[in-house]
Design a protein around this motif. Structure first.
Motif, PDB file in Angstrom:
ATOM      1  N   ASP A 183       0.833  -1.198   0.000  1.00 49.12           N
ATOM      2  CA  ASP A 183       0.000   0.000   0.000  1.00 49.12           C
ATOM      3  C   ASP A 183       0.864   1.243   0.000  1.00 49.12           C
ATOM      4  OD1 ASP A 183      -2.636  -0.778   0.002  1.00 49.12           O
ATOM      5  OD2 ASP A 183      -3.101   0.408   1.807  1.00 49.12           O
ATOM      6  N   PHE A 184       1.852   1.208   0.874  1.00 47.36           N
ATOM      7  CA  PHE A 184       2.744   2.344   1.049  1.00 47.36           C
ATOM      8  C   PHE A 184       3.491   2.652  -0.245  1.00 47.36           C
ATOM      9  CE2 PHE A 184       6.830   4.178   2.317  1.00 47.36           C
ATOM     10  CZ  PHE A 184       6.396   5.271   3.035  1.00 47.36           C
ATOM     11  N   VAL A 185       4.030   1.606  -0.868  1.00 49.26           N
ATOM     12  CA  VAL A 185       4.795   1.786  -2.108  1.00 49.26           C
ATOM     13  C   VAL A 185       3.887   2.325  -3.207  1.00 49.26           C
ATOM     14  CG1 VAL A 185       6.051   0.558  -3.927  1.00 49.26           C
ATOM     15  CG2 VAL A 185       6.533   0.071  -1.529  1.00 49.26           C
ATOM     16  N   GLU A 186       2.655   1.843  -3.230  1.00 48.85           N
ATOM     17  CA  GLU A 186       1.703   2.321  -4.226  1.00 48.85           C
ATOM     18  C   GLU A 186       1.444   3.822  -4.050  1.00 48.85           C
ATOM     19  OE1 GLU A 186      -1.795  -0.167  -4.510  1.00 48.85           O
ATOM     20  OE2 GLU A 186      -2.864   1.520  -5.392  1.00 48.85           O
ATOM     21  N   GLU A 187       1.245   4.217  -2.790  1.00 50.07           N
ATOM     22  CA  GLU A 187       1.021   5.634  -2.503  1.00 50.07           C
ATOM     23  C   GLU A 187       2.248   6.466  -2.853  1.00 50.07           C
ATOM     24  OE1 GLU A 187      -0.564   6.503   1.426  1.00 50.07           O
ATOM     25  OE2 GLU A 187      -1.753   4.668   1.312  1.00 50.07           O
ATOM     26  N   GLY A 247       4.372   5.832  -5.170  1.00 45.91           N
ATOM     27  CA  GLY A 247       4.385   5.934  -6.616  1.00 45.91           C
ATOM     28  C   GLY A 247       3.450   7.017  -7.104  1.00 45.91           C
ATOM     29  N   GLU A 248       2.270   7.057  -6.508  1.00 45.92           N
ATOM     30  CA  GLU A 248       1.276   8.059  -6.906  1.00 45.92           C
ATOM     31  C   GLU A 248       1.748   9.469  -6.570  1.00 45.92           C
ATOM     32  OE1 GLU A 248      -2.331   6.880  -5.014  1.00 45.92           O
ATOM     33  OE2 GLU A 248      -2.569   5.125  -6.308  1.00 45.92           O
ATOM     34  N   ALA A 249       2.501   9.587  -5.488  1.00 48.30           N
ATOM     35  CA  ALA A 249       2.951  10.903  -5.049  1.00 48.30           C
ATOM     36  C   ALA A 249       4.316  11.258  -5.633  1.00 48.30           C
ATOM     37  CB  ALA A 249       3.011  10.945  -3.530  1.00 48.30           C
ATOM     38  N   ASN A 250       4.840  10.427  -6.516  1.00 47.78           N
ATOM     39  CA  ASN A 250       6.141  10.662  -7.134  1.00 47.78           C
ATOM     40  C   ASN A 250       7.253  10.904  -6.123  1.00 47.78           C
ATOM     41  OD1 ASN A 250       5.381  10.348  -9.819  1.00 47.78           O
ATOM     42  ND2 ASN A 250       4.569  12.430  -9.880  1.00 47.78           N
ATOM     43  N   LEU A 251       7.187  10.231  -5.006  1.00 50.22           N
ATOM     44  CA  LEU A 251       8.215  10.294  -3.969  1.00 50.22           C
ATOM     45  C   LEU A 251       8.415  11.687  -3.387  1.00 50.22           C
ATOM     46  CD1 LEU A 251      10.926   8.053  -5.702  1.00 50.22           C
ATOM     47  CD2 LEU A 251       9.430   7.369  -3.847  1.00 50.22           C
ATOM     48  N   GLU A 252       7.447  12.564  -3.568  1.00 46.64           N
ATOM     49  CA  GLU A 252       7.645  13.939  -3.121  1.00 46.64           C
ATOM     50  C   GLU A 252       6.855  14.314  -1.876  1.00 46.64           C
ATOM     51  OE1 GLU A 252       6.999  16.700  -6.284  1.00 46.64           O
ATOM     52  OE2 GLU A 252       8.627  15.828  -7.456  1.00 46.64           O
ATOM     53  N   ALA A 253       5.749  13.617  -1.646  1.00 46.42           N
ATOM     54  CA  ALA A 253       4.886  14.024  -0.543  1.00 46.42           C
ATOM     55  C   ALA A 253       5.628  13.943   0.784  1.00 46.42           C
ATOM     56  CB  ALA A 253       3.649  13.148  -0.502  1.00 46.42           C
ATOM     57  N   LYS A 254       5.581  15.012   1.534  1.00 47.95           N
ATOM     58  CA  LYS A 254       6.302  15.024   2.808  1.00 47.95           C
ATOM     59  C   LYS A 254       5.612  14.145   3.845  1.00 47.95           C
ATOM     60  CE  LYS A 254       3.954  19.149   4.424  1.00 47.95           C
ATOM     61  NZ  LYS A 254       4.014  20.484   4.924  1.00 47.95           N
ATOM     62  N   ALA A 255       4.389  13.744   3.554  1.00 45.66           N
ATOM     63  CA  ALA A 255       3.663  12.858   4.466  1.00 45.66           C
ATOM     64  C   ALA A 255       4.410  11.541   4.659  1.00 45.66           C
ATOM     65  CB  ALA A 255       2.272  12.587   3.947  1.00 45.66           C
ATOM     66  N   PHE A 256       5.262  11.192   3.692  1.00 50.10           N
ATOM     67  CA  PHE A 256       5.959   9.917   3.775  1.00 50.10           C
ATOM     68  C   PHE A 256       7.252  10.028   4.572  1.00 50.10           C
ATOM     69  CE2 PHE A 256       3.467   9.751  -0.178  1.00 50.10           C
ATOM     70  CZ  PHE A 256       2.546   8.830   0.266  1.00 50.10           C
TER      71      PHE A 256
END
Ligand SMILES: [Zn+2]
Length: 84
Positions: free
Chosen positions: A41-45, A47-56
């Motif tokens: 799930d995490f990897v999918e998210e 991918g969707e966020a292009n590794l940029e979202a600071k939430a990660f």
């Protein structure tokens, strides 16, 4: 199976298998190591966020704090607009 390679200071190389149960986020705000509940799930998210979202990059608690701060700010702005 995917592995993480770790080179320790004394030259020992360790390979640790990545599974759905041993991946953690290191929170950049509070330093907490938070377990990733569902790796796929995490990897999918990610991918969707292009590794940029600071939430990660932060733990759930800090993320929620951020959200509340943002909401409070928006609420404040809204109230200001109404007062004008
Ligand atoms: Zn945190």
């Amino acid at each position: 199976m995917l592995y993480v390679r770790t080179d320790s200071e004394n030259g020992v190389i360790t390979f640790t298998p990545i599974n759905n149960d041993n991946v953690y986020i290191h929170c950049s705000k509070c330093g907490f190591m938070e377990k990733v509940d569902d790796l796929l799930d995490f990897v999918e998210e990610l991918g969707e966020a292009n590794l940029e979202a600071k939430a990660f990059d932060i733990c759930k608690e800090c993320f929620e704090k951020e959200c509340r701060r943002e909401e409070a700010y928006l609420e404040q702005q809204k109230n200001r607009e109404i007062q004008r």
